[in-house]
Design a protein around this motif. Structure first.
Motif, short mmCIF file in Angstrom:
data_model
loop_
_atom_site.label_atom_id
_atom_site.label_comp_id
_atom_site.label_asym_id
_atom_site.label_seq_id
_atom_site.Cartn_x
_atom_site.Cartn_y
_atom_site.Cartn_z
N LEU A 204 38.21 51.71 46.25
CA LEU A 204 38.27 50.56 45.57
C LEU A 204 39.19 50.01 47.00
CD1 LEU A 204 37.82 50.04 42.55
CD2 LEU A 204 36.60 49.38 43.82
N GLN A 205 40.54 50.54 47.83
CA GLN A 205 41.00 49.40 48.83
C GLN A 205 40.31 48.78 49.79
OE1 GLN A 205 43.61 52.92 50.86
NE2 GLN A 205 45.29 52.26 50.22
N SER B 112 37.65 41.75 49.50
CA SER B 112 38.01 40.42 49.41
C SER B 112 39.03 39.30 49.80
CB SER B 112 38.88 41.32 47.82
OG SER B 112 37.67 41.34 46.72
N VAL B 113 39.96 39.74 50.67
CA VAL B 113 40.90 39.31 51.39
C VAL B 113 40.13 38.93 52.53
CG1 VAL B 113 43.18 39.43 52.46
CG2 VAL B 113 42.69 40.48 50.46
N MET B 114 39.52 39.98 53.06
CA MET B 114 38.83 39.41 54.59
C MET B 114 37.45 38.43 53.89
SD MET B 114 39.60 40.94 56.60
CE MET B 114 39.56 41.76 58.44
N THR C 177 49.96 53.21 40.30
CA THR C 177 51.09 53.07 40.84
C THR C 177 51.24 54.34 42.08
OG1 THR C 177 52.98 52.74 38.95
CG2 THR C 177 54.20 53.72 41.03
N GLY C 178 51.11 54.03 43.31
CA GLY C 178 50.99 55.12 44.88
C GLY C 178 49.69 54.77 44.73
N GLY C 179 49.51 54.37 44.32
CA GLY C 179 47.50 53.70 44.77
C GLY C 179 46.80 53.12 45.73
N GLY C 180 48.33 52.34 46.23
CA GLY C 180 47.70 52.11 47.32
C GLY C 180 47.06 50.47 47.66
N LYS C 181 48.33 49.90 46.62
CA LYS C 181 47.84 48.60 46.52
C LYS C 181 48.27 47.55 47.95
CE LYS C 181 50.45 48.37 42.65
NZ LYS C 181 50.81 50.35 42.62
N SER C 182 49.75 48.29 48.40
CA SER C 182 49.54 47.05 49.60
C SER C 182 49.07 46.98 50.45
CB SER C 182 51.95 47.96 50.04
OG SER C 182 52.64 47.47 48.70
N LEU C 183 49.16 48.06 50.76
CA LEU C 183 48.13 48.21 52.25
C LEU C 183 46.88 47.54 52.04
CD1 LEU C 183 47.70 52.21 53.21
CD2 LEU C 183 48.05 50.00 54.64
N CYS C 184 45.91 47.22 50.76
CA CYS C 184 44.93 45.74 50.69
C CYS C 184 45.90 44.07 50.49
CB CYS C 184 44.97 46.17 48.89
SG CYS C 184 44.21 48.26 48.37
N VAL D 167 37.55 41.13 40.64
CA VAL D 167 38.45 42.14 39.47
C VAL D 167 38.42 43.36 39.59
CG1 VAL D 167 39.12 42.29 37.15
CG2 VAL D 167 38.73 40.47 38.03
N LEU D 168 39.24 44.26 40.49
CA LEU D 168 38.98 45.62 41.03
C LEU D 168 39.78 46.61 40.36
CD1 LEU D 168 39.21 44.07 44.05
CD2 LEU D 168 37.98 45.60 44.60
N VAL D 169 39.49 47.47 39.48
CA VAL D 169 39.86 48.48 38.73
C VAL D 169 40.16 49.66 39.03
CG1 VAL D 169 40.18 48.81 36.50
CG2 VAL D 169 39.55 46.80 36.79
N GLY D 170 40.96 50.42 39.88
CA GLY D 170 41.35 51.15 40.32
C GLY D 170 41.11 52.07 38.77
N SER D 171 40.85 53.71 39.21
CA SER D 171 41.45 54.50 38.09
C SER D 171 42.60 54.58 37.79
CB SER D 171 40.86 55.86 38.33
OG SER D 171 41.38 57.46 37.40
N MET D 172 42.69 54.28 36.18
CA MET D 172 44.50 54.55 36.09
C MET D 172 44.88 56.38 35.87
SD MET D 172 44.94 51.82 35.86
CE MET D 172 46.72 51.68 35.56
#
Length: 794
Positions: A82-83, A89-91, A102-109, A256-261
């Motif tokens: 989902l990254q 979505s930003v683009m 946590t650790g799922g790569g949110k900041s890179l998004c 609304v993007l929901v990754g696996s927790m």
């Protein structure tokens, strides 16, 4: 366009009221791109993309730019689940709420799109330490970033403000209080903005576990900057919290993007806490020289635990709100730079601790909520490698938390806090797979029969179970019934163990048929079983005094129609659990396969020296994952080093030769071979998913018709990256060995040639070897078909 929820597995588009689809770990693939990450063409004053609703060619262009930026600056060859969708979505200037673990790569998004777009990205962050960590990491990758907060000098602040005005910064980090000042809002209205990103967005909601009133003011952004998209990111938000975030931020048509927790690399271990420090010491002795965090409820417990461990020869530092800001900063910096390996902390050591190689997290007591536990335990294993999460708890922890929240909350807030404490207590005492239970709390259903990474699933020999859980459970529930469901756990345990307490005698409960039914057992054991019955929903605690009530399942137990899972109150030593559990888990074995450990330790030491010299956290130099890959592949040239995951161009230039020299010296001294190809030619990640996902199955008939990825994507209204994932599942399910349906013979031949040269363990080395001319989507198809072919031959 209406608001929609997209999950990592099914990618279902639906209104928020329909709930969430399941999610999975299967990664998205990326398209190839040119080396330079130039901004998309824009118009307007705030950098809105001309391809405002990217589809068709626009999607491919955006994906190519993002893939190029990901490789050039961060050294990654593919997107996490989902990254890419979050980045797109930003683009496309579509507001979004992104929930990744946590650790799922949110900041890179938001960081990768910020690099690819024209203008300044504004990131809202709650903590000074988090801002510094992220800005240090961005600058180390060659990206111009800065922060504005109280920690910088007036002259430094003037420099940052000047950089904002002249457009030389790509990303700036601000606290919400600073952002919402008239001065800052006026400044931002004069420059071109590419996006707003709100980190730790659960702070917006009063239903969140870490509500911060100052975050409420961020609703002004939508009114003040209507042409700039807003993107909220969090790792801990239930459906109620997500709905509140959307409402508070004024989103009307957000993705609304929901990754696996689920974090499959984490090994969850719950234990009833025993007196003394023995359990903690056993964990520390098994994880010697590795980084870890120990959480305590109170400042007093932090200080006493830290002092005791230091007296025993473990160098650790305390962290809590009672320490001065300067002391907290010094202690956290020591931890991030690995001058200190162990941090003992309250929850004040909170969100945004961006240290990728924390190998264990110990909760010396029960946390206050499952949201808190998800975030705190999630600080382990952010690099994707194996890590252990131990939780030692007693019924006294429940009392402590209830006292604390009662003192600090009232009304609806108190009710929510008490409900959260009950939920985490049930989680601790429950006998359901920890991964499944934790994911379920966030609305996700995991298709897992045995996770192989928690105390429940690892105790397969039944050695810790009581001999007849049904009879034992019936005796306890029957006693609750005999006292008319009017008393708590302690009182019921006293009756069962034949206590002569005055209150029992006065109530005449020594005459009950259940009196003394368990008199041969210790009262602590009976209390332990009562808590397990509560955790498994056979009993429940009600009201202010936690009176025991019998649930529907408890009534079924009395009739013999349900079976609890009750454990002995003398669990096996933790060292036994390490031998049979976490340390021998599949994730642990795979992560160390082929790694020369002495070389890895030498690389770790060199990393620490560089971090100290440059005043950086160690993970900003290279992650443990990258260092293990170096110690496994042992590159001999800069070109070979660039093939290692996590080695971007800037880090290759800054640190490449320093690490090559260590590798070269060790290979010469020990006779180790250099430039090693991966051992497993076509290894696939282990998955717990039972067959193809529902959405992938929907695409199978279209692939049967011979349609291409882009054609299927258009018909299903999915991103091409998502559709590429469906094709991978299609190829695996049908065991297809011929890639020519999607890739021409010349390209297949080139990919095979690259595999012969650099192996098939990862796509990045193949992509680089082929001079980045062949996209990751085609490489992935060829690898899948070759893996099927290899399976047939074996």
């Amino acid at each position: 366009m209406s608001s929609k929820i997209i999950s990592a597995k099914d990618q279902i588009v639906a209104p928020p009221s329909t709930g969430l689809a399941r999610s999975s770990d299967s990664p998205s693939s990326s398209a190839s791109a040119a080396d330079s990450a130039t901004p998309l063409a824009t118009n307007g004053t705030n950098g809105r993309s001309k391809a405002a609703n990217l589809d068709g060619t626009g999607t491919s262009v955006a994906a190519a730019l993002l893939a190029s930026a990901l490789q050039k600056f961060w050294g990654y060859s593919s997107f996490r689940p989902l990254q890419l969708e979050a980045m797109q979505s930003v683009m496309s200037d579509c507001d979004s709420l992104v929930l990744f673990p946590t650790g799922g790569g949110k900041s890179l998004c938001f960081q990768a799109p910020a690099v690819c777009r024209d203008g300044l990205a504004v990131v809202v962050s709650p903590l000074i330490s988090l801002m510094k960590d992220q800005v240090d990491a961005l600058n180390a990758c060659g990206i111009r970033a800065a922060y504005l907060n109280s920690s910088i000098s007036p002259s430094h602040e003037r420099e940052v403000l000047a950089d904002i005005r002249n457009g030389s910064l790509k990303i700036v980090y601000l606290a919400p209080e600073r952002l919402l000042t008239d001065r800052t809002l006026e400044l931002l209205s004069t420059v071109k903005l590419s996006l707003f990103a709100i980190d730790e967005a659960h702070c917006v909601s009063e239903w969140g576990h870490d509500f911060r009133p100052e975050y409420r003011g961020l609703s002004v952004l939508k009114r003040r900057f209507p042409e700039v998209s807003i993107h909220a990111y969090t790792a801990t938000a239930t459906e109620t919290v997500r709905a509140d975030i959307i409402r508070q931020l004024g989103f009307t048509n957000a993705n609304v993007l929901v990754g696996s927790m689920d974090r499959p690399n984490l090994n969850y271990q719950m234990r009833r806490r025993q007196p003394g420090m023995g359990q903690i010491l056993e964990v520390l002795n098994e994880r010697k020289s590795e980084s870890g965090i120990i959480y305590c409820i109170s400042r007093k417990d932090v200080e006493s635990t830290s002092a005791a461990l230091n007296a025993l020869g473990f160098f650790c530092l305390p962290y809590h709100a009672g320490l001065s800001a300067e002391t907290r900063k010094q202690n956290q910096d020591s931890f991030l730079k690995e001058q200190c390996k162990i941090m003992v902390a309250t929850v004040a050591f909170g969100m945004g601790i961006d240290k990728s190689n924390v190998r264990f997290v110990i909760h010396a007591a029960m946390p206050k909520s499952l949201e808190a536990y998800q975030q705190e335990s999630g600080r382990a294993g952010r690099d994707g490698l194996d890590a252990d999460c131990w939780l030692f708890h007693t019924a006294g922890d429940i009392v402590s938390w209830k006292r604390l929240v009662t003192e600090s909350s009232s009304g609806v807030g108190l009710d929510a806090a008490l409900a959260a404490i009950s939920a985490v207590a049930n989680f601790c005492n429950g006998q359901r797979c920890r991964h499944v239970a934790l994911a379920a709390h966030f609305g996700e259903s995991l298709a897992v029969s045995n996770c192989g990474a928690c105390d429940i699933c690892l105790s397969s020999n039944q050695a810790d179970l009581v001999e007849d859980s049904v009879v034992l459970g019936q005796k306890i529930v029957s006693c609750v019934h005999r006292v008319e469901q009017r008393f708590g756990a302690e009182y019921v345990a006293q009756i069962l163990t034949a206590s002569s307490d005055q209150r029992i005698l006065e109530n005449g409960h020594d005459k009950l048929s259940t009196y003394g039914l368990l008199k041969s057992e210790h009262k602590k054991s009976v209390r332990h079983w009562i808590e397990e019955l509560v955790g498994q929903n056979f009993l429940e605690k009600s009201g202010e005094f936690n009176v025991l009530k019998i649930t529907y399942l408890g009534k079924q137990l009395l009739r013999g129609g349900a079976k609890p899972r009750l454990t002995k109150n003398t669990p096996s030593p933790i060292t036994d659990q390490f031998r049979s559990g976490p340390s021998s888990s599949k994730a642990n074995v795979i992560s160390w396969e082929g790694v020369d450990r002495p070389l890895f330790e030498m690389l770790v030491k060199r990393r620490a020296e560089i971090a100290q010299q440059q005043n950086l956290p160690t993970h900003v130099v290279f992650s443990d994952h990258t260092l293990r890959d170096m110690a496994r592949r042992r590159p001999s040239t800069l070109d070979a080093m660039y093939l290692i995951s996590g080695v971007g161009k800037q880090k290759l230039e800054d640190f490449g030769n320093l690490f090559l020299s260590i590798i070269s010296q060790q290979c010469k001294a020990t006779g180790l071979a250099g430039d090693v190809k991966p051992i497993a030619a076509f290894a696939r990640p282990v998955t717990t998913s039972a067959g193809p996902s529902k959405s992938a199955l929907g695409a199978f008939p279209l692939f049967d018709q011979g349609l291409s990825i882009s054609e299927v994507a258009a018909k299903l209204a999915r991103a091409e990256s998502t559709t590429g994932g469906y094709l991978s599942e299609y190829i695996r399910y049908h065991r297809i060995t011929d890639a020519t349906r999607w890739v021409d013979l010349d390209t297949i031949a080139k990919v095979k040639m690259a595999i012969d040269a650099v192996g098939a363990e990862a796509m990045k080395p193949i992509h680089v070897f082929l001079e980045e001319e062949i996209g990751y989507d085609k490489i992935k198809i060829v690898l899948e078909c070759l893996a099927n072919q290899s399976g047939e031959e074996s």
